[in-house]
Each structure stands twice: as structure tokens, then as C-alpha cells.
Design a protein around this motif. Sequence first.
Motif, mmCIF file in Angstrom:
data_model
loop_
_atom_site.group_PDB
_atom_site.id
_atom_site.type_symbol
_atom_site.label_atom_id
_atom_site.label_comp_id
_atom_site.label_asym_id
_atom_site.label_seq_id
_atom_site.Cartn_x
_atom_site.Cartn_y
_atom_site.Cartn_z
ATOM 1 N N HIS A 84 12.421 38.539 32.694
ATOM 2 C CA HIS A 84 12.607 39.808 31.974
ATOM 3 C C HIS A 84 11.985 39.743 30.573
ATOM 4 O O HIS A 84 11.282 38.793 30.239
ATOM 5 C CB HIS A 84 14.086 40.199 31.960
ATOM 6 N N ASN A 85 12.213 40.760 29.788
ATOM 7 C CA ASN A 85 11.621 40.893 28.462
ATOM 8 C C ASN A 85 12.587 41.727 27.625
ATOM 9 O O ASN A 85 13.072 42.764 28.112
ATOM 10 C CB ASN A 85 10.258 41.594 28.572
ATOM 11 N N PRO A 86 12.904 41.322 26.397
ATOM 12 C CA PRO A 86 13.832 42.121 25.587
ATOM 13 C C PRO A 86 13.400 43.572 25.418
ATOM 14 O O PRO A 86 14.239 44.466 25.261
ATOM 15 C CB PRO A 86 13.838 41.391 24.238
ATOM 16 N N GLY A 87 12.090 43.838 25.483
ATOM 17 C CA GLY A 87 11.591 45.200 25.325
ATOM 18 C C GLY A 87 11.743 46.080 26.547
ATOM 19 O O GLY A 87 11.529 47.295 26.467
ATOM 20 N N ASN A 88 12.131 45.483 27.683
ATOM 21 C CA ASN A 88 12.253 46.271 28.911
ATOM 22 C C ASN A 88 13.241 47.422 28.769
ATOM 23 O O ASN A 88 13.086 48.474 29.399
ATOM 24 C CB ASN A 88 12.684 45.379 30.076
ATOM 25 N N PHE A 89 14.279 47.241 27.949
ATOM 26 C CA PHE A 89 15.275 48.297 27.767
ATOM 27 C C PHE A 89 14.666 49.578 27.216
ATOM 28 O O PHE A 89 15.172 50.664 27.464
ATOM 29 C CB PHE A 89 16.382 47.812 26.822
ATOM 30 N N ARG A 90 13.591 49.434 26.460
ATOM 31 C CA ARG A 90 12.951 50.613 25.848
ATOM 32 C C ARG A 90 11.821 51.160 26.709
ATOM 33 O O ARG A 90 11.163 52.131 26.308
ATOM 34 C CB ARG A 90 12.408 50.240 24.467
ATOM 35 N N HIS A 91 11.574 50.553 27.854
ATOM 36 C CA HIS A 91 10.439 50.956 28.692
ATOM 37 C C HIS A 91 10.863 51.025 30.158
ATOM 38 O O HIS A 91 10.172 50.503 31.040
ATOM 39 C CB HIS A 91 9.284 49.970 28.502
ATOM 40 N N THR A 92 11.973 51.700 30.416
ATOM 41 C CA THR A 92 12.465 51.758 31.785
ATOM 42 C C THR A 92 11.520 52.506 32.721
ATOM 43 O O THR A 92 11.418 52.171 33.903
ATOM 44 C CB THR A 92 13.865 52.393 31.827
ATOM 45 N N LYS A 93 10.829 53.520 32.204
ATOM 46 C CA LYS A 93 9.887 54.250 33.055
ATOM 47 C C LYS A 93 8.765 53.330 33.524
ATOM 48 O O LYS A 93 8.397 53.332 34.714
ATOM 49 C CB LYS A 93 9.297 55.443 32.301
ATOM 50 N N GLU A 94 8.241 52.554 32.603
ATOM 51 C CA GLU A 94 7.126 51.667 32.950
ATOM 52 C C GLU A 94 7.565 50.568 33.920
ATOM 53 O O GLU A 94 6.855 50.267 34.894
ATOM 54 C CB GLU A 94 6.536 51.035 31.684
#
Length: 278
Positions: free
Chosen positions: A68-78
Motif C-alpha cells: 500500500h501507500n499512505p497517499g492511497n487514502f486521497r486517491h481512491t478513484k485511481e
Amino acid sequence: MPLVLTTSAAACALLAGCGTTPAPDAKAAPHSSAPSSARPQPSGSGSPAVRPVPSSLAGRTIVIDPGHNPGNFRHTKEINQKVDIGTNRKECDTTGTATADDYTEAAFTLDVSHRLRDLLEAQGATVVLTHDADRPYGPCIDERARIGNGRKADAVVSVHADGSAAGNRGFHVILPAPVRSGAADTAPIVAPSRTLGERIATHFARATGTSPANYIGSGTGLDVRDDLGGLNLSTVPKVFLECGNMRDPKDAALLTNAAWRQKAAHGIAEGIGTYLKG
């Protein structure tokens, strides 16, 4: 195995209601918004006194894949965009799980991966991370496989923590099943990946003092899967390691402890080292 939320569950808010087990590259946190940053146990920032990984790994290339990646929370669409994993199509990535106190799997996997990198580099290995929280999200699971393949890695370890039900405790190593479909052909890596996984399981248990999972793998600490893109698309020996269950309070107390994470990294490093030395 009990289930956790995934970012792709638009029609099924709880995977437990779907009746299927999420893949480790398809877990999601139990919260829909980005949780707070990593919360390592305040009293355990130092490394325990452990002996160094024996022998030299000079000339070896090892890829560490922090789940995973900590930034995934802000990029759920991607990250919900599906990619080809050979057998079917699956989400690019997910947010991962988290402890009840919002210590995220992404924070955990990066921390353990950094510690593991340092141990392996100290033995002369060339170490590559699939990401270092240096990109907005991802990489997607197919790209993670390509990174190991492209480096012709001697071993790839994808670091994770599980999101199962409370009471389910312990670690397990996920091994690739024989798969031949589309872009996937795991036949050349099934046997060496199993050896790699067995070595990691042995040394991880010894270094951390934890036991194989009591809810998967029949007590062996090993689980064979054919539904993970990171394994299906790999052409080099690769395993996933679920270091413990973040949703169990006792396991969570270990996973949030910095001294224990150092032991975990040491166990993984020893397992890789003994595998590469034959």
C-alpha cells in the motif's frame, strides 16, 4: 478468513458480507477517510540487541515491496481502477488496513521495509523498494510485479499486515500457486518461492517470538494463493508476508512497537539471507 473493508467495495461496504476473503493486495482500512500518521509505540524507538545477518549478500538484488501507500487514502478513484493480473482484473491497489488506533498498514510496511533495507544493505545487497511514499499513490499491483521482474531480483518480499477479526493472531507467508493464464505464468517461480517463504517463516518466528497464524495455513505459517496480481505476474521468486493481524489488540500491540518491528525486519532478513545462500 474474516474480512476487512476494501476501497473497491462500492456495492458491498463490508467484505464480510460478501462472503469472500480479500487479497493482501486488496485490503482496505476500516475507515473511509485517511487516518492519522504512524503512531509507533513511544517507549520503543531503539533496535533490540540482535546478532547481524550472517554472511555477505554482495552481488544479490533484493526487491522489497511495502504494501500500500499512505497517499492511497486521497486517491481512491485511481486505485480502484482495475488492472490485468492474468487470471482476471483486479483493483490497482487499496488503502490497506489499520489498528483500532489508526496506525495504518501503509505506515507499518514502510517502517519495516526501511529497517529491512538497512539490514540487507549492511550485508552488501542491492536493495530496491517498489515505492518509498514518494509518489501520490500506488504503484499498482501489476507495476509492483514489473519492478521485481525488471531488476531480475534474486528475491522479492511484499511486506503486509493483515486485517482479520479480533482473536485471529499470528503471521503467515503467502506463496504463489501454479498459474498459467494470460500474462501470468508462475511455473518457474513456484518452487523457489516456496523455499523463500519457508525460510522467512522459520526465521520470522524465531526473531519475533510470534507463532504462525491460528486462522489460516493450518498452523504452518504458509498459504498458497492464485488470486494475487503481485504473485501471478512475477517472474522472479516472490512471497507476501502478513506480519500479524492489525485488528487484533494483542497483535496490534506488537505491530505498533518499534523494537518488535526491528525484530521482524531482522527475521525477514535472516530468512532471505539463508535462502540466497542455499
